[in-house]
Design an enzyme around this catalytic site. Structure first.
Site, PDB file in Angstrom:
ATOM      1  N   HIS A 109       4.998  -6.647 -19.373  1.00  6.90           N
ATOM      2  CA  HIS A 109       5.518  -5.597 -18.483  1.00  6.90           C
ATOM      3  C   HIS A 109       5.322  -4.205 -19.100  1.00  6.90           C
ATOM      4  CE1 HIS A 109       8.657  -4.808 -15.090  1.00  6.90           C
ATOM      5  NE2 HIS A 109       7.750  -3.844 -15.155  1.00  6.90           N
ATOM      6  N   VAL A 110       4.061  -3.857 -19.299  1.00  7.55           N
ATOM      7  CA  VAL A 110       3.721  -2.598 -19.967  1.00  7.55           C
ATOM      8  C   VAL A 110       2.931  -1.642 -19.065  1.00  7.55           C
ATOM      9  CG1 VAL A 110       3.764  -3.583 -22.286  1.00  7.55           C
ATOM     10  CG2 VAL A 110       1.627  -3.632 -20.976  1.00  7.55           C
ATOM     11  N   GLU A 116      12.090 -12.178 -16.627  1.00  6.68           N
ATOM     12  CA  GLU A 116      11.744 -11.472 -17.861  1.00  6.68           C
ATOM     13  C   GLU A 116      12.951 -11.358 -18.787  1.00  6.68           C
ATOM     14  OE1 GLU A 116      10.016  -7.746 -16.702  1.00  6.68           O
ATOM     15  OE2 GLU A 116       8.353  -8.714 -15.666  1.00  6.68           O
ATOM     16  N   ARG A 130       6.401  -7.063  -9.015  1.00 10.63           N
ATOM     17  CA  ARG A 130       7.576  -7.767  -9.503  1.00 10.63           C
ATOM     18  C   ARG A 130       7.259  -9.251  -9.618  1.00 10.63           C
ATOM     19  NH1 ARG A 130       9.472  -3.808 -11.320  1.00 10.63           N
ATOM     20  NH2 ARG A 130      11.467  -2.789 -10.819  1.00 10.63           N
ATOM     21  N   ILE A 150       1.642   3.570  -5.332  1.00  8.35           N
ATOM     22  CA  ILE A 150       0.844   2.945  -6.378  1.00  8.35           C
ATOM     23  C   ILE A 150      -0.289   2.141  -5.764  1.00  8.35           C
ATOM     24  CG2 ILE A 150       0.872   1.324  -8.307  1.00  8.35           C
ATOM     25  CD1 ILE A 150       3.806   2.130  -8.778  1.00  8.35           C
ATOM     26  N   LEU A 172       0.847  -1.195   0.000  1.00 11.00           N
ATOM     27  CA  LEU A 172       0.000   0.000   0.000  1.00 11.00           C
ATOM     28  C   LEU A 172       0.881   1.243   0.000  1.00 11.00           C
ATOM     29  CD1 LEU A 172      -3.121   0.416   0.003  1.00 11.00           C
ATOM     30  CD2 LEU A 172      -2.914   1.005   2.424  1.00 11.00           C
TER      31      LEU A 172
END
Length: 318
Positions: A278-279, A260, A231, A154, A151
């Site tokens: 991952h956009v 990734e 992540r 974001i 929290l």
């Protein structure tokens, strides 16, 4: 008078370079295990702009390095502990991407719950004909209890976006937030037991490694949904694949992965997995704002002696 030299190892947003070139000497090199620069150049470098890793061994090659400006809110690829020991400031790009990532989290949640990508593909493949209809989605967002694993900035933006959907919101962080009204859980397991939807937005740290494991996924249950915009490090992907295959977990929406750009092949065939490369922050306006903040961190440091967005682990004043 010679200009301050700024190291740029590997690729970075062109807008960063365009801004910095007006004020600094740019030393752009390929990304290698060791920095391929001569001793004289290394001694002149006082700042760095990086998108990705900046290991401690690079810092040891740069005796005059004062500041590393990292592109992104996550900076786990920068050895901040070593930087702090050497008195090197590390900066990141918080806040400017909060809205975009939060929007993506909500989009992933809606897509995972309502199967919207599958419905679109069904239509594109020509299946919508008289007398036919796409099957009803198994899940709905209505009446869900959403748990936020994390929290921070974001996470709070995600929570604000969830409120108009009239879902119950709870959260788990290592420290309780006294200024929020959402229900707090002291452990991730307690949160997973209480909710049917889990949104992960935590950084890559030793404390978050594969914390979303088989036990947590089982606690969410067969109607449960996992969304990850933090992540990939946080999720035990083998356990996730098994849970989605067996029906122990209802659905997942993933923007990040453990290794990734490698994505577990088994995920591609699962109809209850929505996958993105991952956009979450990958829009032109947001990436431009991130690039501007990278450049501004360096400019502020060398012109005023303080960066705009230092990470908490490193010193921020000369």
């Amino acid at each position: 008078m010679s200009r301050i030299a700024i190291l740029v190892p590997g690729k970075i947003h062109e807008r960063v370079l365009a801004t910095l070139r007006d004020r600094f000497e740019i030393v752009a090199i390929e990304n290698n295990e060791t920095l391929k620069i001569d001793a004289d150049t290394a001694s002149r470098i006082r700042g760095a702009a990086v998108s990705g890793a900046f290991p401690g061994r690079w810092m040891d090659q740069l005796p005059s390095l004062e500041v590393i400006a990292s592109f992104g809110v996550g900076y786990d690829a920068v050895d901040v502990k070593h930087a702090a020991e050497k008195g090197i400031v590390v900066t990141n790009t918080p806040d400017v991407l909060n809205d975009e990532v939060a929007d993506t989290a909500i989009g992933l949640l809606l897509n995972a719950v309502r199967e919207l990508p599958r419905a679109e593909n069904w239509l594109r493949e020509g299946h919508w004909k008289p007398g036919s209809a796409y099957p009803l989605s198994r899940f709905s967002l209505k009446g869900r209890h959403v748990g936020l694993y994390g929290l921070g900035r974001i996470g709070q933006e995600i929570a604000r976006r969830l409120e108009p959907f009239k879902v119950k919101i709870s959260y788990y962080t290592r420290t309780k937030h006294p200024d929020v009204a959402y229900d707090y859980h002291a452990t991730l397991k307690s949160l997973a037991d209480a909710v049917d939807t889990l949104i992960a937005i935590v950084p890559k740290t030793p404390h978050t490694h594969k914390t979303i494991d088989a036990e947590i996924l089982s606690a969410l249950g067969p109607d449960g949904v996992l969304i990850n915009v933090g992540r990939g490090w946080t999720v035990d992907e083998a356990a996730l694949v098994l849970a989605l295959k067996s029906g122990a977990l209802g659905a997942a929406g993933l923007d990040v992965f453990y290794d990734e750009p490698v994505v577990p092949a088994e995920l591609f065939s699962l109809p209850n997995a929505v996958l993105l490369p991952h956009v979450a922050s990958a829009s032109i306006p947001t990436r431009n704002a991130m690039a501007d903040l990278v450049a501004s961190n360096l400019i502020e440091w060398f012109e005023k002696g303080r960066p705009l967005a230092p990470v908490p682990e490193t010193p921020s004043k000369r």
